[in-house]
Design a protein around this motif. Structure first.
Motif, mmCIF file in Angstrom:
data_model
loop_
_atom_site.group_PDB
_atom_site.id
_atom_site.type_symbol
_atom_site.label_atom_id
_atom_site.label_comp_id
_atom_site.label_asym_id
_atom_site.label_seq_id
_atom_site.Cartn_x
_atom_site.Cartn_y
_atom_site.Cartn_z
ATOM 1 N N PRO A 177 -21.483 11.824 -48.016
ATOM 2 C CA PRO A 177 -21.543 13.226 -47.598
ATOM 3 C C PRO A 177 -20.244 13.994 -47.801
ATOM 4 O O PRO A 177 -20.276 15.204 -48.012
ATOM 5 C CB PRO A 177 -21.912 13.139 -46.115
ATOM 6 C CG PRO A 177 -21.478 11.770 -45.685
ATOM 7 C CD PRO A 177 -21.717 10.900 -46.882
ATOM 8 N N HIS A 178 -19.101 13.307 -47.732
ATOM 9 C CA HIS A 178 -17.825 13.988 -47.977
ATOM 10 C C HIS A 178 -17.792 14.508 -49.413
ATOM 11 O O HIS A 178 -17.511 15.692 -49.664
ATOM 12 C CB HIS A 178 -16.647 13.043 -47.756
ATOM 13 C CG HIS A 178 -16.692 12.263 -46.489
ATOM 14 N ND1 HIS A 178 -17.535 11.186 -46.311
ATOM 15 C CD2 HIS A 178 -15.988 12.389 -45.334
ATOM 16 C CE1 HIS A 178 -17.360 10.685 -45.101
ATOM 17 N NE2 HIS A 178 -16.428 11.391 -44.479
ATOM 18 N N LEU A 179 -18.072 13.624 -50.356
ATOM 19 C CA LEU A 179 -18.056 13.996 -51.766
ATOM 20 C C LEU A 179 -19.149 15.010 -52.083
ATOM 21 O O LEU A 179 -18.911 15.989 -52.797
ATOM 22 C CB LEU A 179 -18.234 12.743 -52.635
ATOM 23 C CG LEU A 179 -18.323 12.956 -54.150
ATOM 24 C CD1 LEU A 179 -17.071 13.637 -54.677
ATOM 25 C CD2 LEU A 179 -18.556 11.628 -54.866
ATOM 26 N N TYR A 180 -20.342 14.806 -51.554
ATOM 27 C CA TYR A 180 -21.444 15.713 -51.856
ATOM 28 C C TYR A 180 -21.187 17.114 -51.306
ATOM 29 O O TYR A 180 -21.520 18.123 -51.947
ATOM 30 C CB TYR A 180 -22.752 15.156 -51.296
ATOM 31 C CG TYR A 180 -23.171 13.842 -51.914
ATOM 32 C CD1 TYR A 180 -22.895 13.554 -53.248
ATOM 33 C CD2 TYR A 180 -23.833 12.882 -51.160
ATOM 34 C CE1 TYR A 180 -23.265 12.345 -53.813
ATOM 35 C CE2 TYR A 180 -24.216 11.669 -51.716
ATOM 36 C CZ TYR A 180 -23.921 11.404 -53.046
ATOM 37 O OH TYR A 180 -24.291 10.196 -53.597
ATOM 38 N N ASN A 181 -20.589 17.216 -50.129
ATOM 39 C CA ASN A 181 -20.249 18.529 -49.593
ATOM 40 C C ASN A 181 -19.151 19.195 -50.417
ATOM 41 O O ASN A 181 -19.177 20.417 -50.621
ATOM 42 C CB ASN A 181 -19.814 18.417 -48.129
ATOM 43 C CG ASN A 181 -20.971 18.612 -47.177
ATOM 44 O OD1 ASN A 181 -21.358 19.742 -46.866
ATOM 45 N ND2 ASN A 181 -21.569 17.511 -46.742
#
Length: 277
Positions: free
Chosen positions: A148-152
């Motif tokens: 989720p860090h990378l996707y956000n």
């Protein structure tokens, strides 16, 4: 407006170091720069820049709280000035549990009949705080692992700058980059561009020069190839500073190869600014 995420499939290739130095170069080009540290590791951008942030304080407002729509204050209050001419949203230990926090927030939103897109939260937070009106350059540095860090980060910036170690392993990752980007697009639901691939730690062997040629043959822009500069970049981590500040403050004698690297960072930053114009 220039927005991008620094991305690499594995750690140790200079992703965070590149983010800090590009932010410094953009700032020297009279741009208003905000860097967002989404990496929960202790050796993150926040540490590299020597910023004193309450990352261990569970009661402090932080970026993770804003991503799950449970802030304790205004987003602007999270933004800290650095000594290098650009601003930073620091990391926080709560980011370690971001996946679970987003899942719970999405479940609660569903129960209330509200929309909650877990990979679009950072973009929404930035828009709601009018950040695009206040900055012309936003750099996001997430962890290397998919999640989720990378996707956000990708959902907010839509663009990647990718440091690459010019080795057989590094080239294997670049050969499959198109599939990786396509996977990001399918997961996040946006079109993702690769602004630049940055070979880092380049020597002068025949194999490494071949790698540089191959990157360009694959259709990726590689404006500069940064040489092996372990002394310079390790010094940055030791003194918690950027390469520009390190050379100015800790080198009694200017070394030609390090000055060349600083010029390359300026060149790369200028190239990214021109691409976004």
């Amino acid at each position: 407006m220039l927005t991008y995420t620094t991305y690499s499939e594995a750690g140790g290739v200079g992703k965070t170091t590149l983010a800090s130095n590009l932010a410094d170069a953009h700032g020297q080009h009279d741009r208003d720069v905000l860097v967002i540290d989404l990496d929960p590791q202790n050796g993150s951008l926040t540490y590299l820049l020597g910023v004193d942030a309450p990352r261990d304080d569970s009661n402090a407002d932080n970026i993770a709280r804003h991503l799950i729509d449970r802030p304790k204050g205004a987003f602007e209050d999270l933004i800290l000035e650095t000594p290098f001419g650009f601003d930073l949203v620091p990391s926080h230990n709560m980011l370690e549990n971001l996946a679970d926090l987003l899942t719970r927030a999405a479940s609660m939103a569903e129960d209330l009949g509200e929309e909650f897109e877990r990979h679009d939260q950072l973009r929404q937070v930035l828009l709601n705080a009018d950040i695009p009106e206040k900055y012309d350059t936003i750099v996001v540095d997430p962890p290397a692992t998919a999640g989720p860090h990378l996707y956000n980060a990708i959902g907010a910036t839509r663009s990647l700058v990718i440091p690459l170690e010019p080795t057989g392993k590094g080239m294997q990752s670049i050969e499959g980059l198109q599939d990786v980007v396509q996977g990001f697009e399918e997961t996040v639901g946006v079109t993702v561009g690769v602004l630049a691939v940055v070979p880092n730690g380049v020597g002068r062997t025949t194999d490494q020069q071949h790698y540089l040629t191959r990157i360009r043959e694959l259709g990726y822009d590689a404006p500069v190839a940064i040489g092996e500069r372990s002394s310079l970049f390790e010094g940055c981590w030791d003194k918690q500073t950027t390469a520009f500040a390190y050379v100015n403050e800790y080198r009694s004698r200017k070394r030609d190869h390090e000055m060349e690297t600083l010029e390359q960072l300026h060149e790369l930053a200028s190239h990214l600014e021109e691409v976004s114009a």
